[in-house]
Design an enzyme around this catalytic site. Structure first.
Site, PDB file in Angstrom:
ATOM      1  CG  ASP A   1      -1.654   1.255   1.460  1.00 17.31           C
ATOM      2  OD1 ASP A   1      -1.828   2.015   0.488  1.00 17.31           O
ATOM      3  OD2 ASP A   1      -2.078   1.494   2.618  1.00 17.31           O
TER       4      ASP A   1
ATOM      5  CG  ASP B   1      -5.971   3.174   0.579  1.00 18.80           C
ATOM      6  OD1 ASP B   1      -5.048   2.334   0.701  1.00 18.80           O
ATOM      7  OD2 ASP B   1      -6.629   3.314  -0.465  1.00 18.80           O
TER       8      ASP B   1
ATOM      9  CG  ASP C   1     -12.739 -14.596 -13.048  1.00 16.37           C
ATOM     10  OD1 ASP C   1     -12.057 -15.070 -12.137  1.00 16.37           O
ATOM     11  OD2 ASP C   1     -13.940 -14.290 -12.915  1.00 16.37           O
TER      12      ASP C   1
ATOM     13  CD  GLU D   1     -11.146 -19.457 -11.861  1.00 16.19           C
ATOM     14  OE1 GLU D   1     -11.257 -19.628 -10.650  1.00 16.19           O
ATOM     15  OE2 GLU D   1     -11.872 -18.655 -12.479  1.00 16.19           O
TER      16      GLU D   1
HETATM   17  C1  GLC Z   1     -12.834 -16.563 -10.056  1.00 17.61           C
HETATM   18  C2  GLC Z   1     -11.956 -15.730  -9.150  1.00 17.61           C
HETATM   19  C3  GLC Z   1     -12.692 -15.483  -7.860  1.00 17.61           C
HETATM   20  C4  GLC Z   1     -13.964 -14.715  -8.176  1.00 17.61           C
HETATM   21  C5  GLC Z   1     -14.799 -15.466  -9.199  1.00 17.61           C
HETATM   22  C6  GLC Z   1     -15.884 -14.603  -9.745  1.00 17.61           C
HETATM   23  O1  GLC Z   1     -13.064 -17.822  -9.576  1.00 17.61           O
HETATM   24  O2  GLC Z   1     -10.725 -16.371  -8.961  1.00 17.61           O
HETATM   25  O3  GLC Z   1     -11.908 -14.801  -6.926  1.00 17.61           O
HETATM   26  O4  GLC Z   1     -14.716 -14.547  -7.007  1.00 17.61           O
HETATM   27  O5  GLC Z   1     -14.035 -15.873 -10.302  1.00 17.61           O
HETATM   28  O6  GLC Z   1     -15.358 -13.630 -10.616  1.00 17.61           O
END
Ligand code: GLC
Length: 516
Positions: free
Chosen positions: A25, A29, A201, A262
């Site tokens: 940071d 904040d 994602d 992912e």
């Molecule tokens: C993926 C991300 C996770 C997020 C989800 C929804 O799994 O790694 O952190 O909450 O997508 O976007």
């Protein structure tokens, strides 16, 4: 040395996941930001990583801490601005570190101008066609949200909209061509600013069957973020591959760029489909995350991952911001750490790309936070039955003996930092040859420079029960793991690195060794 042109860099890269809120940071904040990352690039260079993956730093109301994106082509003021992003990329490249960023194509924030317009425009409007809106007295089907509760929420005008995650994260309708066109704009926007790639994602999520068939109720039971889907109409629909082909086409116009998905799907063959030559470069599989600390289970996870990536490149990971950190998964206190160190050597001995999650190189555990501190929507939506993911997202401890350990200038960090983390700071570990940080540094250095790591295939040796040993065909590196309760003899060879000192030439329990 500045980043060098290399079309294949990602095939053997050590990536480092920066959970931006929790790394460093700069403005006091209590939340990490882009300037904070830039101020710590020297550390990342010292660690020896090839590339960063930055979690979402885009404009967001933060209902899912950035995975609810309101403007995918701007920086949220909490994290900085575009000029600060450009500076970060330039300095990282100067230090030889590539920068990859998150992309969230499955959903937007409910504050995204498209969703705001859809709510305003009313039922049946073209604005609603960019999402999944349906009329009716009841939800259109029985789908559940990954975060708990139904996947449908109703607006006051009676329409339901789909959200596989929080209600603040409406799912996009990828059958609408505007959705793909907008993602292409986003890709080019960041590629033109010099990013080296993307982490996609929920890469198995975007396409949904038009008929919205019910889920099998038995799947509903077990469904969580990490569910390895059986037949589940919410995920892994064939249409998703068109999205990945579109992304790849764009990336192919920018030299040395890549995408990693992912991917949670059932079975190696379904997984391999995402890594076809015109789709993703890399895919996270979560087999090592799912495997217990047991030689047979780990070997199975490795073999299955390598099988799924037989025609592409395997990608290894032990932890991320969504799961319990591996130190904590493997056991309490010292035992968990010993095992985590052993698994680090196993992971780093494998061919392919690998991802470190920030703080794992310090041996950070997942922390059981007090309930007042919890913020994860998963915790809130599950009716507080699941603890959520906050315990794996605590800010990184850099130096000093008390919170915030150099992470920030305020002790009021967005998640509280434990009082007992003084021995885990970067400062405390940097000069200590036996520290976990030193183990990571040595392992990365060897992996990058030692000829024993050549080749993309491994062969397995016979080993005592509870143990395994494999050899990198090509370079000849041998990696042996002992998950049994007794010391075992090691294969012949010279020790390159060990997660624990050998005892009378034997590998102790909960340890791994590299030999050449
Ligand atoms: C993926 C991300 C996770 C997020 C989800 C929804 O799994 O790694 O952190 O909450 O997508 O976007």
């Amino acid at each position: 040395m500045p980043v060098q042109a290399d079309g294949q860099w990602w095939q053997h890269a050590v990536f480092y996941q920066v959970y931006v809120r929790s790394f460093a940071d700069s403005d006091g904040d209590g939340i990490g930001d882009l300037d904070g990352i830039r101020s710590r690039l020297g550390y990342l260079e010292l660690l020896g990583v090839d590339a960063l993956w930055l979690t979402p730093f885009f404009t967001s109301p933060m209902a899912d801490h950035g995975y609810d994106v309101a403007d995918p082509r701007d920086v949220d003021p909490v994290f900085g601005d575009l000029a600060k992003f450009d500076l970060l990329v330039a300095e990282a490249h100067e230090r030889g570190i590539r920068v990859t960023i998150d992309l969230v194509p499955n959903h937007t924030s409910d504050q995204h101008p498209w969703f705001v317009a859809a709510v305003e425009a009313g039922p049946g409007s073209p604005e609603r066609d960019r999402y999944w809106f349906r009329p009716g007295a009841y939800p259109p089907n029985n789908w559940t949200s990954i975060f708990g509760g139904p996947a449908w929420s109703q607006l006051p005008d009676g329409d339901w909209y789909l959200h596989l995650f929080a209600p603040e994260q409406p799912d996009l309708n990828w059958a609408n061509p505007e959705v793909a066109a907008d993602l292409e704009r986003t890709l080019r926007f960041w590629l033109d600013r010099g990013v080296d790639g993307f982490r996609i994602d929920v890469a198995h999520g975007m396409a949904k069957p038009e008929s919205l068939p019910d889920m099998d109720p038995s799947v509903r039971e077990g469904s969580g973020l990490l569910h390895d889907n059986a037949v589940d109409p919410r995920f892994d629909n064939d249409g998703v591959h068109e999205v990945h082909r579109m992304i790849r086409k764009v990336l192919d116009g920018y030299p040395d760029t890549m995408a990693v998905g992912e991917i949670w799907v059932k079975g190696d063959d379904r997984f391999a489909r995402y890594l076809r030559p015109d789709e993703l470069h890399l895919g996270f599989n979560f087999r090592l995350v799912d495997a217990d600390f047991d030689a047979d289970a780990v070997r199975l996870a490795i073999e299955s991952s390598m099988h799924a990536a037989a025609d592409s490149t395997p990608t290894w990971t032990l932890s991320n911001h969504d799961v319990v950190r591996h130190v904590t998964r493997y056991g309490d206190g010292d035992l968990g750490l010993r095992r985590a160190r052993a698994m680090t050597l196993v992971e780093f001995a494998l061919p392919g790309a690998l991802y470190i999650y920030n703080g794992e190189e310090l041996g950070l555990p997942t922390v059981e936070l007090p309930e007042w501190a919890l913020q994860d929507p998963m915790w809130k939506r599950s009716g507080h039955t699941k603890r959520g993911r906050d315990g794996s997202r605590i800010p990184v401890p850099w130096e000093g003996t008390e919170p915030p350990y150099g992470f920030s200038t305020t002790a009021n960090t967005w998640l509280p930092m434990p009082l007992e983390w003084a021995p885990l700071t970067v400062e405390a570990q940097l000069e200590d040859e036996d520290s976990t940080l030193s183990l990571y540094r040595h392992a990365i250095e060897l992996r990058k420079t030692h000829p024993a790591f050549a080749g993309t295939e491994v062969e397995w040796y016979g080993a005592p029960a509870g143990c395994f040993a494999f050899r990198r065909r090509g370079g000849g590196l041998i990696c042996a793991l002992n998950t049994s309760p007794a010391p075992v003899p090691v294969p012949p060879g010279e020790v390159l690195l060990a997660s624990e000192p050998l005892v009378d030439g034997q590998l102790p329990p909960d340890a791994a060794v590299w030999l050449v």
